[in-house]
Design a protein around this motif. Structure first.
Motif, short mmCIF file in Angstrom:
data_model
loop_
_atom_site.label_atom_id
_atom_site.label_comp_id
_atom_site.label_asym_id
_atom_site.label_seq_id
_atom_site.Cartn_x
_atom_site.Cartn_y
_atom_site.Cartn_z
N ALA A 1 43.98 1.11 40.72
CA ALA A 1 43.22 1.64 41.86
C ALA A 1 42.65 3.02 41.54
N ALA A 2 43.48 3.86 40.91
CA ALA A 2 43.03 5.21 40.56
C ALA A 2 41.85 5.17 39.60
N VAL A 3 41.84 4.21 38.69
CA VAL A 3 40.74 4.09 37.73
C VAL A 3 39.47 3.61 38.42
N PHE A 4 39.60 2.83 39.49
CA PHE A 4 38.44 2.33 40.22
C PHE A 4 37.65 3.46 40.90
N VAL A 5 38.37 4.46 41.41
CA VAL A 5 37.75 5.47 42.27
C VAL A 5 36.61 6.22 41.58
N PRO A 6 36.77 6.76 40.36
CA PRO A 6 35.68 7.53 39.75
C PRO A 6 34.47 6.71 39.36
N TRP B 1 41.38 11.49 38.35
CA TRP B 1 41.75 10.10 38.66
C TRP B 1 42.32 9.39 37.44
N LEU B 2 41.80 9.73 36.26
CA LEU B 2 42.38 9.17 35.04
C LEU B 2 43.82 9.64 34.88
N GLY B 3 44.06 10.90 35.24
CA GLY B 3 45.43 11.43 35.18
C GLY B 3 46.37 10.68 36.10
N TRP B 4 45.90 10.35 37.31
CA TRP B 4 46.73 9.56 38.22
C TRP B 4 46.96 8.15 37.67
N GLY B 5 45.98 7.61 36.99
CA GLY B 5 46.16 6.29 36.39
C GLY B 5 47.26 6.31 35.35
N VAL B 6 47.27 7.34 34.50
CA VAL B 6 48.31 7.47 33.49
C VAL B 6 49.67 7.69 34.15
N TYR B 7 49.68 8.52 35.17
CA TYR B 7 50.92 8.84 35.88
C TYR B 7 51.56 7.58 36.47
N PHE B 8 50.80 6.79 37.23
CA PHE B 8 51.37 5.61 37.88
C PHE B 8 51.77 4.55 36.86
N THR B 9 51.04 4.45 35.75
CA THR B 9 51.42 3.52 34.70
C THR B 9 52.77 3.91 34.11
N ALA B 10 52.93 5.19 33.80
CA ALA B 10 54.16 5.67 33.18
C ALA B 10 55.36 5.47 34.12
N VAL B 11 55.19 5.85 35.39
CA VAL B 11 56.31 5.73 36.33
C VAL B 11 56.65 4.27 36.57
N GLY B 12 55.63 3.41 36.65
CA GLY B 12 55.89 1.99 36.82
C GLY B 12 56.68 1.40 35.67
N LEU B 13 56.38 1.83 34.46
CA LEU B 13 57.11 1.33 33.30
C LEU B 13 58.53 1.88 33.25
N VAL B 14 58.69 3.15 33.67
CA VAL B 14 60.03 3.75 33.70
C VAL B 14 60.94 2.99 34.66
#
Length: 396
Positions: A278-283, A361-374
């Motif tokens: 979703a974060a990647v979609f926004v920009p 927004w790219l930063g949020w994409g990385v953030y949610f990916t990392a936390v989801g994997l953790v």
């Protein structure tokens, strides 16, 4: 009994929805506070909300859910009545601080009372239904607030807060009918055990980290829409309505199966990855016109909303499996603090990220990916490990 807990949660949400929908304007139009003092009042209420949750939960374990909820609603009603007639900064500050002190303690008690005798599968479904009702209640509470804002007079704002207080008095009356048997703590577990339960605290931290997506949707997306896109301004309202409708319609269905720990972890991961997408979609709105921007924002809102529901289902399911018998009030209070802390640290991070354009927004994409994997690294509760060992032994 469950119907009364659901009714209390719904009425509580309507009352809070009234307040949250007009709090800033109330302090401006009715109490006539300058912006700096409004920020201070809201900030103090936020801080006291973090301080009150655990002491309230421990008191409930000692004195019972019924007694504490009744008392808390009576005090909350008095605080809202005092706030409705406040005419000075000090009066508004004190009333808001008292109301804030109770705000994070009431919801865990409703939840723990609702699922006091339920197994994990039933508890997950019950909490999902409660969340759906609360979302609907918050939306309903915005209706009288909208009428007060349209009127624009101090008496209208005061009337809405007084009506909230009446609803809390009704909640207190309903809580008096609850059965406290089985809702108090059992012996053998230290009051501080939740603070030493590292696995549970990791789930709580993940809950806070992943539910940042709700704040990104509620704060970051609206700011982006009005500042950086050609989408119409009413897109912000559309996003809010869409999120509420999806939670009401789908939260219970999505939560099914989360009583299994492996499934709960996968739900957390799925929620994180959907939020990242979703974060990647926004920009991408930078490359389109008004219609394209509207479509992209709606798509992002859908992804954020579904991701949020998976996060809630997964973290709730995993958390319930880690709660010792008889400790639901304290553990659920600690669990809810995960999102409470996020509401404090999230807004400045989100507003700053919007200023970074697509990189934010790219930063949020990385953030949610990392936390989801953790989330996939969260340790299973002892009973889940024992069940897995038993299953392996039977298969052999």
């Amino acid at each position: 009994m469950k119907k009364r807990f659901y009714a209390t949660g719904l009425a509580d949400a309507v009352g809070l929805g009234m307040y949250l929908s007009l709090s800033v304007l109330f302090f401006d139009k009715a109490v006539h506070l300058p912006n700096a003092q409004i920020g201070l009042v809201l900030g103090v209420a936020g801080i006291t909300s973090l301080l009150g949750a655990m002491p309230i939960a421990r008191a409930a374990e000692r004195f019972g859910t019924r007694t504490m909820l009744t008392l808390l609603y009576l005090v909350r009603a008095a605080a809202f009545l005092a706030l409705s007639v406040s005419t000075t900064f000090v009066a508004a500050l004190l009333a808001s601080a008292v109301a804030g002190l109770l705000s994070r303690g009431i919801s865990p008690l409703i939840e723990s009372g609702l699922i006091a005798r339920a197994g994990n599968e039933e508890a997950v479904g019950s909490l999902a239904r409660l969340r759906s009702l609360r979302n609907a209640g918050m939306a309903a509470g915005a209706l009288p607030s909208g009428a007060a804002i349209a009127i624009g007079e101090a008496w209208a704002y005061q009337a809405v807060l007084a009506l909230s207080a009446v609803l809390f008095l009704v909640c207190a009356a309903v809580c008096r009918t609850f059965d406290d048997s089985g809702h108090t703590a059992q012996g053998g577990v230290s009051r501080a055990s939740v603070l030493r339960d590292r696995a549970f605290l990791r789930i709580t931290a993940l809950y806070g980290a992943l539910t940042m997506s709700a704040l990104v949707l509620g704060l970051g997306v609206p700011l982006w829409v009005v500042q950086e896109t050609q989408a119409p301004a009413w897109t912000v309202t559309l996003v809010q309505v869409l999120n509420t409708a999806l939670v009401v319609a789908l939260q219970v269905r999505i939560s099914k199966g989360s009583e299994d720990f492996g499934a709960a972890r996968r739900m957390m991961r799925r929620g994180g990855l959907l939020s990242a997408l979703a974060a990647v979609f926004v920009p991408l709105t930078a490359f389109g016109g008004a219609a394209t921007d509207l479509a992209l924002v709606v798509a992002a809102a859908l992804l954020f909303s579904v991701g949020e529901m998976y996060v809630i289902a997964g973290t709730t399911g995993a958390a319930l499996l880690h709660i010792p018998e008889g400790r639901k009030p304290a553990y659920l209070a600690a669990f809810n603090l995960g999102f409470a802390v996020t509401t404090v640290v999230g807004p400045p991070l989100i507003t700053a990220s919007v200023g970074l354009a697509g990189w934010g927004w790219l930063g949020w994409g990385v953030y949610f990916t990392a936390v989801g994997l953790v989330a996939m690294r969260v340790p299973a509760p002892p009973q889940a490990d024992a069940k897995a060992t038993h299953t392996i032994g039977a298969a052999a």
